[in-house]
Write a protein that holds these residues in place. Sequence first.
Motif, PDB file in Angstrom:
ATOM      1  N   GLY A   1       0.525   3.965   1.236  1.00 51.42           N
ATOM      2  CA  GLY A   1       0.496   4.633   2.531  1.00 51.42           C
ATOM      3  C   GLY A   1       0.979   3.778   3.680  1.00 51.42           C
ATOM      4  O   GLY A   1       0.848   4.175   4.843  1.00 51.42           O
TER       5      GLY A   1
ATOM      6  N   GLN B   1      -0.710   4.176  12.223  1.00 49.03           N
ATOM      7  CA  GLN B   1      -1.610   4.364  11.083  1.00 49.03           C
ATOM      8  C   GLN B   1      -2.950   4.939  11.526  1.00 49.03           C
ATOM      9  O   GLN B   1      -3.503   5.818  10.860  1.00 49.03           O
ATOM     10  CB  GLN B   1      -1.803   3.042  10.353  1.00 49.03           C
ATOM     11  CG  GLN B   1      -0.598   2.609   9.528  1.00 49.03           C
ATOM     12  CD  GLN B   1      -0.859   1.338   8.760  1.00 49.03           C
ATOM     13  OE1 GLN B   1      -1.008   0.262   9.350  1.00 49.03           O
ATOM     14  NE2 GLN B   1      -0.916   1.431   7.448  1.00 49.03           N
TER      15      GLN B   1
ATOM     16  N   ASP C   1       0.855  -1.178   0.000  1.00 48.11           N
ATOM     17  CA  ASP C   1       0.000   0.000   0.000  1.00 48.11           C
ATOM     18  C   ASP C   1       0.896   1.234   0.000  1.00 48.11           C
ATOM     19  O   ASP C   1       1.819   1.324   0.814  1.00 48.11           O
ATOM     20  CB  ASP C   1      -0.860  -0.043   1.265  1.00 48.11           C
ATOM     21  CG  ASP C   1      -1.794   1.140   1.389  1.00 48.11           C
ATOM     22  OD1 ASP C   1      -1.650   2.109   0.622  1.00 48.11           O
ATOM     23  OD2 ASP C   1      -2.668   1.103   2.264  1.00 48.11           O
TER      24      ASP C   1
ATOM     25  N   GLY D   1       4.171   7.241   3.442  1.00 52.80           N
ATOM     26  CA  GLY D   1       3.500   6.711   4.618  1.00 52.80           C
ATOM     27  C   GLY D   1       4.219   7.107   5.893  1.00 52.80           C
ATOM     28  O   GLY D   1       5.255   7.784   5.877  1.00 52.80           O
TER      29      GLY D   1
ATOM     30  N   PRO E   1       3.285   2.096   6.483  1.00 50.84           N
ATOM     31  CA  PRO E   1       4.405   2.655   7.249  1.00 50.84           C
ATOM     32  C   PRO E   1       5.725   2.019   6.837  1.00 50.84           C
ATOM     33  O   PRO E   1       5.757   0.876   6.362  1.00 50.84           O
ATOM     34  CB  PRO E   1       4.053   2.305   8.699  1.00 50.84           C
ATOM     35  CG  PRO E   1       3.155   1.123   8.600  1.00 50.84           C
ATOM     36  CD  PRO E   1       2.386   1.285   7.325  1.00 50.84           C
TER      37      PRO E   1
END
Length: 598
Positions: free
Chosen positions: A308, A572, A306, A385, A310
Amino acid sequence: MTREVRPEHETHAAPDAAMPVTFDDLFGWVHPAAGRRGVLLCGACGFEQMAAHRPWRALADRLAAAGCPTLRFDYPGEGNSGDPGEVRVSANVAAIRRAMRFLRETTGVTEIVLVGLRLGANLALLAAQEESVDRLVLLAPAATGRAYLREMRLRARTVGGVAEGAAPKADPDGLSVGGFRMDAAFLTDVGALDAGAITRAPAPRTLLLAPETRTLAGRLTALGSAVETGPLPGLPLLVGDPIFAEVPEADFNRITAFATDGVTIAGPAIPLDLGPAHLVGPGWSEAPARFQPDLFGISCTPRRQDPGAPTVVFVSTGMTVHSGWGRQTTTLARRLAVDGIPSFRFDLAGIGDSGGRSDGRRPPYAPDGFADVGRALDHLAEVRGPIVLMGNCSGAHAAFQALCRDARVDGALLINPYCFDWDPDQDVDAVIRQTFGSTGTYAALLKRGATWRRLLRGEIHVRAIGATLAKRGLDAAVRRLRRLVNPISPGGSVARRVARLRRRGAEIRLVYSAGDPGLAALHRYLGRAPGRADRHLGAPVAIVPEVDHNFSSATAQALLGHHLRDLLTAVQEARATRTEAHKPVETDSRATVLASLA
């Protein structure tokens, strides 16, 4: 990460600098030179090679500077190399043979010198039985595999004891030394080794440096090898405590002289085109990177992620190379990648494969260590992220300092931080050595019946122990008074900085092994009363019983992975909450117009 990190030799490295390479699922470094005699360094295994890593790199630099292209590499399942599943002695010997061919093919050398350290010397001896080499250097090889394993079992009892003073638990199915595990099959292979069982001369010329050389030197001579022998006084500097590892100058000078004697220099070094040093595994891919000023790291990227997600940045612990104590950082990075989480593991200046510190001091608790974390974040500038730091002991200290100073960091997992602020008046080496004789350690020893019996017989000098502890207590009190007048770090007390971090939205998690010396700093700055530190941090402090300072066991590592994943989830969620809070409120334009006409 949203970009591909270029390998070192495509970024800031000088033309003659060491270059990271990958071949046959192995990771290594080529140190270029113009000579036609190449040197392959066959390192020790596990804990001993972790200690020897930086001096071993210095030996490679020295050999290349003398004209010999040199290759050092990680065995299967070690360092940054691939994960073979089951590690066997035969696989390590095959890896040495593949490394010899790679060195010949990439540098054009016509002669090969093998240099083996400890178990690596036994592996080199076996490889030279199967594929001819021109010279062989054996550094403290084991006479037999059984003798080596007896020594490793002894080390397993002394390396990585838990903070309460107990020895680490025995591994019923293998042997773990400092978090580096040898499983049953590998133990069987090693136990069958016998250096004297070779059937032909491994090389025309051999240099054997070891505490005892007579038996093996006699066998090598009988087989027709011209053997030079000598002691190896610098061995403890190489394979002892990683914190205090040093270059054994006299030993390395002799090795270099033997390996380079009569070497042919054909001209200037030929620029090498080795291609990208990428390694790919199930669900992950890795690429090395050199970034300013002279730091080195490895990015581990998921096959699918993803945008985003981390990114975890692993901060060096002590003098441990970026693959981690017990190789735990490499292992955790790859497991995270399988779950879609990218990471970056790197060496602070003066550690592992990064350049040295300009001030020449030891890296642990350096007052500017947090700045190297900032440089790693600069390198990851395109990451979108959240960014989370993870570090143990001195790495936790550097991570905390970076978290306080750099708003790009969204959270940190701090494992056994000895302190939050390092007092520059303290000597790092002295503190590390004294930790093993700390008040907590003495208290734990006094719980043992054998210790009481020694006290009653007068074998333990109580007055001397008391005087030592009293002096340490007085010194600590004076330092605390001094720092009330002249604080070490900007931003106020630890509690104030933690409160400021929470207002910023950063997440902090603290994990300690039970009885760890770092708990004293936690109690001093965040409160001793039950739940006090938890309220400061906004999350429970985890104190884990029966694990060592480095969380070496597989069970302890799994627990750290659990705490890290919890932190990533919290980070997140916190970022999503902040994003939602800053979204502009959308209104129905027609309703707004009607309301204005009413």
